[in-house]
Motif scaffolding. Structure first.
Motif, PDB file in Angstrom:
ATOM      1  N   GLU A 150       0.840  -1.192   0.000  1.00 46.33           N
ATOM      2  CA  GLU A 150       0.000   0.000   0.000  1.00 46.33           C
ATOM      3  C   GLU A 150       0.883   1.252   0.000  1.00 46.33           C
ATOM      4  OE1 GLU A 150      -3.434   0.177   0.115  1.00 46.33           O
ATOM      5  OE2 GLU A 150      -3.645  -2.012  -0.027  1.00 46.33           O
ATOM      6  N   ASN A 151       0.402   2.285  -0.684  1.00 39.90           N
ATOM      7  CA  ASN A 151       1.184   3.512  -0.796  1.00 39.90           C
ATOM      8  C   ASN A 151       0.240   4.701  -0.797  1.00 39.90           C
ATOM      9  OD1 ASN A 151       2.440   5.737  -2.671  1.00 39.90           O
ATOM     10  ND2 ASN A 151       4.177   4.496  -1.981  1.00 39.90           N
ATOM     11  N   SER A 152       0.572   5.721  -0.015  1.00 34.13           N
ATOM     12  CA  SER A 152      -0.317   6.880   0.105  1.00 34.13           C
ATOM     13  C   SER A 152      -0.389   7.683  -1.186  1.00 34.13           C
ATOM     14  CB  SER A 152       0.159   7.787   1.253  1.00 34.13           C
ATOM     15  OG  SER A 152       1.490   8.232   1.024  1.00 34.13           O
ATOM     16  N   ASP A 153       0.672   7.674  -1.994  1.00 34.97           N
ATOM     17  CA  ASP A 153       0.662   8.443  -3.236  1.00 34.97           C
ATOM     18  C   ASP A 153      -0.308   7.869  -4.255  1.00 34.97           C
ATOM     19  OD1 ASP A 153       2.559  10.344  -2.443  1.00 34.97           O
ATOM     20  OD2 ASP A 153       4.210   9.014  -2.963  1.00 34.97           O
ATOM     21  N   THR A 154      -0.609   6.582  -4.152  1.00 36.22           N
ATOM     22  CA  THR A 154      -1.528   5.946  -5.088  1.00 36.22           C
ATOM     23  C   THR A 154      -2.841   5.543  -4.420  1.00 36.22           C
ATOM     24  OG1 THR A 154      -0.444   3.808  -4.649  1.00 36.22           O
ATOM     25  CG2 THR A 154       0.324   5.066  -6.559  1.00 36.22           C
ATOM     26  N   ASN A 155      -2.973   5.852  -3.137  1.00 41.90           N
ATOM     27  CA  ASN A 155      -4.194   5.507  -2.384  1.00 41.90           C
ATOM     28  C   ASN A 155      -4.533   4.027  -2.504  1.00 41.90           C
ATOM     29  OD1 ASN A 155      -4.753   8.173  -1.461  1.00 41.90           O
ATOM     30  ND2 ASN A 155      -5.507   8.676  -3.514  1.00 41.90           N
ATOM     31  N   GLY A 156      -3.532   3.208  -2.440  1.00 45.53           N
ATOM     32  CA  GLY A 156      -3.705   1.768  -2.557  1.00 45.53           C
ATOM     33  C   GLY A 156      -2.378   1.133  -2.926  1.00 45.53           C
ATOM     34  N   LEU A 157      -2.433  -0.006  -3.606  1.00 40.65           N
ATOM     35  CA  LEU A 157      -1.215  -0.673  -4.038  1.00 40.65           C
ATOM     36  C   LEU A 157      -0.454   0.203  -5.036  1.00 40.65           C
ATOM     37  CD1 LEU A 157      -2.669  -4.267  -4.537  1.00 40.65           C
ATOM     38  CD2 LEU A 157      -1.262  -3.477  -2.628  1.00 40.65           C
ATOM     39  N   THR A 158       0.853   0.046  -5.066  1.00 36.43           N
ATOM     40  CA  THR A 158       1.658   0.868  -5.975  1.00 36.43           C
ATOM     41  C   THR A 158       1.439   0.495  -7.427  1.00 36.43           C
ATOM     42  OG1 THR A 158       3.599  -0.609  -6.046  1.00 36.43           O
ATOM     43  CG2 THR A 158       3.450   0.963  -4.197  1.00 36.43           C
ATOM     44  N   ARG A 159       1.032  -0.738  -7.699  1.00 35.05           N
ATOM     45  CA  ARG A 159       0.889  -1.271  -9.067  1.00 35.05           C
ATOM     46  C   ARG A 159       2.209  -1.163  -9.843  1.00 35.05           C
ATOM     47  NH1 ARG A 159      -2.942  -4.566  -8.237  1.00 35.05           N
ATOM     48  NH2 ARG A 159      -4.986  -3.685  -7.797  1.00 35.05           N
ATOM     49  N   SER A 160       3.312  -1.290  -9.115  1.00 35.82           N
ATOM     50  CA  SER A 160       4.622  -1.183  -9.751  1.00 35.82           C
ATOM     51  C   SER A 160       5.347  -2.514  -9.828  1.00 35.82           C
ATOM     52  CB  SER A 160       5.494  -0.185  -8.971  1.00 35.82           C
ATOM     53  OG  SER A 160       5.768  -0.664  -7.665  1.00 35.82           O
ATOM     54  N   THR A 161       4.718  -3.603  -9.384  1.00 39.09           N
ATOM     55  CA  THR A 161       5.390  -4.905  -9.319  1.00 39.09           C
ATOM     56  C   THR A 161       4.961  -5.807 -10.473  1.00 39.09           C
ATOM     57  OG1 THR A 161       3.644  -5.852  -7.930  1.00 39.09           O
ATOM     58  CG2 THR A 161       5.485  -4.780  -6.805  1.00 39.09           C
ATOM     59  N   SER A 162       5.878  -6.661 -10.907  1.00 38.36           N
ATOM     60  CA  SER A 162       5.492  -7.734 -11.823  1.00 38.36           C
ATOM     61  C   SER A 162       4.893  -8.864 -10.998  1.00 38.36           C
ATOM     62  CB  SER A 162       6.704  -8.232 -12.620  1.00 38.36           C
ATOM     63  OG  SER A 162       7.761  -8.617 -11.752  1.00 38.36           O
ATOM     64  N   ASN A 163       3.929  -9.600 -11.581  1.00 36.94           N
ATOM     65  CA  ASN A 163       3.164 -10.591 -10.826  1.00 36.94           C
ATOM     66  C   ASN A 163       2.870 -11.805 -11.689  1.00 36.94           C
ATOM     67  OD1 ASN A 163       2.296  -8.703  -8.397  1.00 36.94           O
ATOM     68  ND2 ASN A 163       1.844  -7.555 -10.255  1.00 36.94           N
ATOM     69  N   TYR A 164       3.444 -12.953 -11.330  1.00 36.27           N
ATOM     70  CA  TYR A 164       3.233 -14.173 -12.097  1.00 36.27           C
ATOM     71  C   TYR A 164       2.996 -15.344 -11.148  1.00 36.27           C
ATOM     72  CZ  TYR A 164       5.101 -11.673 -16.139  1.00 36.27           C
ATOM     73  OH  TYR A 164       5.308 -10.773 -17.149  1.00 36.27           O
ATOM     74  N   LEU A 165       1.832 -15.967 -11.244  1.00 35.32           N
ATOM     75  CA  LEU A 165       1.601 -17.272 -10.650  1.00 35.32           C
ATOM     76  C   LEU A 165       1.680 -18.281 -11.780  1.00 35.32           C
ATOM     77  CD1 LEU A 165      -1.324 -16.673  -8.117  1.00 35.32           C
ATOM     78  CD2 LEU A 165       1.089 -17.083  -7.606  1.00 35.32           C
ATOM     79  N   THR A 166       2.541 -19.292 -11.637  1.00 34.88           N
ATOM     80  CA  THR A 166       2.828 -20.171 -12.768  1.00 34.88           C
ATOM     81  C   THR A 166       2.368 -21.603 -12.585  1.00 34.88           C
ATOM     82  OG1 THR A 166       5.030 -20.499 -11.844  1.00 34.88           O
ATOM     83  CG2 THR A 166       4.800 -18.820 -13.559  1.00 34.88           C
TER      84      THR A 166
END
Length: 584
Positions: A150-166
């Motif tokens: 969570e990040n205050s600048d985005t009012n939620g998750l940063t959405r800056s991460t790569s995400n893979y469930l394989t």
């Protein structure tokens, strides 16, 4: 075997529209916050993992942006001219964006995503990733957060991460990988008086094991300097209660990459983390990466790690990075994947591209003798009978792969077999094989097209032809309209030949904020999206003839032994698929 709740729910919900065909299609839940939903794996209990892309309403942080800077002013002026060229008026100003319009105006949001995307390799701008990992059940598709915060600048998750469930084991243990989130920091370069804003992160990728209770076990790379790198691509539960996980890990850094790092990263012009990130994104390959295997006990403690090796031994004067990767493993621990390879006994001939093979005694053993230095390929799955699958082709100067075909390889007999095409030159990729020897994947179906369309196929080891899965579906829906689904890629096949796939379907078009779009006349616009589907065999069905003979590019095989065997096999719910994603 008793069906799980998910399996029973899916079967109970099957529509009657496909009773005349040989497969019944059920649309699985889509993620509501994105355009596209995908499947990556399914286990024996019907637990599905996947991903969503083209997320709606990505959070735009404008707090650090100088809106008087020429960079963003020029980008806005260019966007404004683009609107004028189609006789439309731009619906936002830079002042609007400064005051939050990117969260309320879809055009402003799209402009900022384009602006940030064009500066993806600059550490001075916000980083966004347009993909999340998913858990999918009978009712909904929900996000599974890996490393985001969570990040205050985005009012939620940063959405800056790569995400893979394989991959997911039979008892619900998931594996995959993701990146650390970016955070915002300020730094004053040497010789300057003003602070500058930079976005930094700790590492680019970590493999992760996620227990059924949601606890995360990080698969640390062998080499961790400058952040290190690891991914997990497959998991199997062992008879002793433990697990084997395969993937990839950094094992070192080439001498020339280290020298570039030492020469440039002195913390004078930017933070050390920024310089490190820039070195990694600007290098064709920063780390030496190896196919890797982790052994875990029943309590998810990592009890051993194994570097699975390469298909060659680097020479003293070869300073570039070398990369191998493990993509799949069976219950016996036999692991397949890819690596560069050196063909001659004296080691003088190197094959520069990835070669498909299996790992044994610390090296990759190719599945076949290579015909030329342009050969390339990857092994994508292996079943519990030691039958491996993959694809081979040849890479040309622009990076394209030509003459790409599927293959299977019997490790018991050391026999390599090239699979048939839909037509000669049809690019074919295999994705999964079950223990009965049924192979699925995707292949091109159009000969003469600048954008060759791919559709899902099923094939039985030893048969003479591929079957296009769409030929096993009905021609019309219940209302008499053309069938709305096209299976673009088959992802997972169970032991009962149930197929989990990605299909395309025409739906209402939505903008970057998720709103339904309309044209200038107020009419709703439409677009094709991807969504997950389940295909269930229907023994009473018959293949329908949907098109006149002259429109067919390949035969429907209504009398084939393959079709009959598909329908008479005993039911056993779900095995597993390989990995859809073929790294590098």
């Amino acid at each position: 075997m008793k069906h799980t709740f998910l399996a029973v729910s899916i079967l109970a919900g099957l529509s009657s529209q496909a009773l005349a065909a040989t497969y019944q299609l059920t649309e699985l839940p889509r993620y509501e916050g994105a355009k596209y939903t995908f499947i990556s794996d399914v286990n024996d209990n019907g637990q599905i993992i996947g991903a969503a892309t083209s997320l709606f309403n990505l959070p735009i942080d404008v707090s650090y942006i100088d809106f008087d800077d020429a960079t963003i002013k020029n980008a806005y002026d260019q966007a404004k001219r683009s609107y004028e060229q189609i006789d439309e008026e731009i619906s936002f100003t830079l002042e609007d964006i400064k005051n939050g319009a990117a969260a309320t105006n879809a055009d402003a949001n799209r402009f900022m995503l384009s602006f940030l995307g064009a500066r993806a390799n600059s550490a001075e701008y916000q980083k966004l990733q347009d993909r999340i990992a998913l858990d999918i059940d009978a009712i909904s598709a929900q996000e599974h957060v890996l490393f985001d915060v969570e990040n205050s600048d985005t009012n939620g998750l940063t959405r800056s991460t790569s995400n893979y469930l394989t991959a997911i084991s039979e008892d619900g243990v998931m594996v995959g990988w993701g990146s650390a989130p970016f955070s915002k920091t300020t730094f004053t370069p040497e010789g300057q008086s003003d602070e500058e804003t930079f976005f930094i992160r700790d590492w680019s990728s970590r493999g992760v094991v996620i227990t059924p209770q949601g606890e995360k076990v990080i698969l640390e790379p062998e080499f961790t300097e400058h952040g290190g790198y690891s991914i997990a691509t497959d998991i199997k539960k062992l008879d002793n209660g433990g697990y084997v996980v395969v993937g990839q890990s950094s094992v070192g850094i080439p001498e020339n990459r280290q020298k570039n790092y030492d020469d440039n990263c002195d913390s004078k012009d930017e933070p050390l983390q920024v310089c490190r990130w820039l070195q990694q994104v600007s290098s064709r390959q920063f780390y030496d990466l190896r196919a890797f295997k982790w052994q875990l006990d029943e309590s998810f403690n990592v009890i051993s790690t194994t570097n699975l090796g390469l298909g060659l031994t680097p020479k003293d004067d070869e300073n570039d990075a070398f990369v191998s990767a493990a993509l799949a493993v069976n219950k016996a621990g036999v692991t397949v994947g890819y690596s560069p390879y050196r063909g001659e006994e004296d080691g003088s001939v190197a094959y520069p591209f990835n070669i498909a093979g299996y790992f044994e005694d610390g090296k990759l053993v190719p599945f076949k003798e290579l015909e030329n230095r342009a050969a390339t390929g990857k092994a994508t799955d292996i079943n519990n009978n030691n039958i491996a699958i993959g694809y081979m082709g040849r890479r040309v100067g622009n990076g394209s792969i030509l003459d790409q075909y599927g293959f299977y390889y019997d490790l018991n007999t050391k026999e390599y077999t090239q699979m048939p095409y839909f037509f000669k030159g049809s690019s074919t990729i295999t994705t999964d094989i079950n223990d009965a020897g049924y192979i699925i994947g995707q292949a091109e179906i159009e000969k003469n097209s600048s954008n060759r369309r791919r559709e899902g196929f099923i094939y039985k080891v030893g048969d003479e032809k591929l079957l296009n899965i769409n030929d096993l579906l009905p021609c019309k829906d219940d209302s008499g309209n053309n069938y709305p689904y096209t299976v673009a890629e088959a992802i997972k096949i169970t032991e009962s030949n149930h197929i989990y796939a990605i299909a395309t379907k025409t739906v209402e078009r939505r903008d970057r904020l998720g709103n339904i779009e309309k044209d200038s006349n107020g009419e709703i616009e439409y677009e094709s999206v991807t969504l997950p589907v389940l295909l269930t065999p229907t023994p009473q069905g018959q293949i329908e003839d949907c098109a006149p003979p002259e429109a067919e590019t390949y035969e429907r095989q209504s009398g084939s032994a393959l079709l009959l065997s598909l329908l008479v096999m005993p039911f056993a719910w779900l095995r597993r698929k390989k990995l859809k994603l073929l790294v590098r």
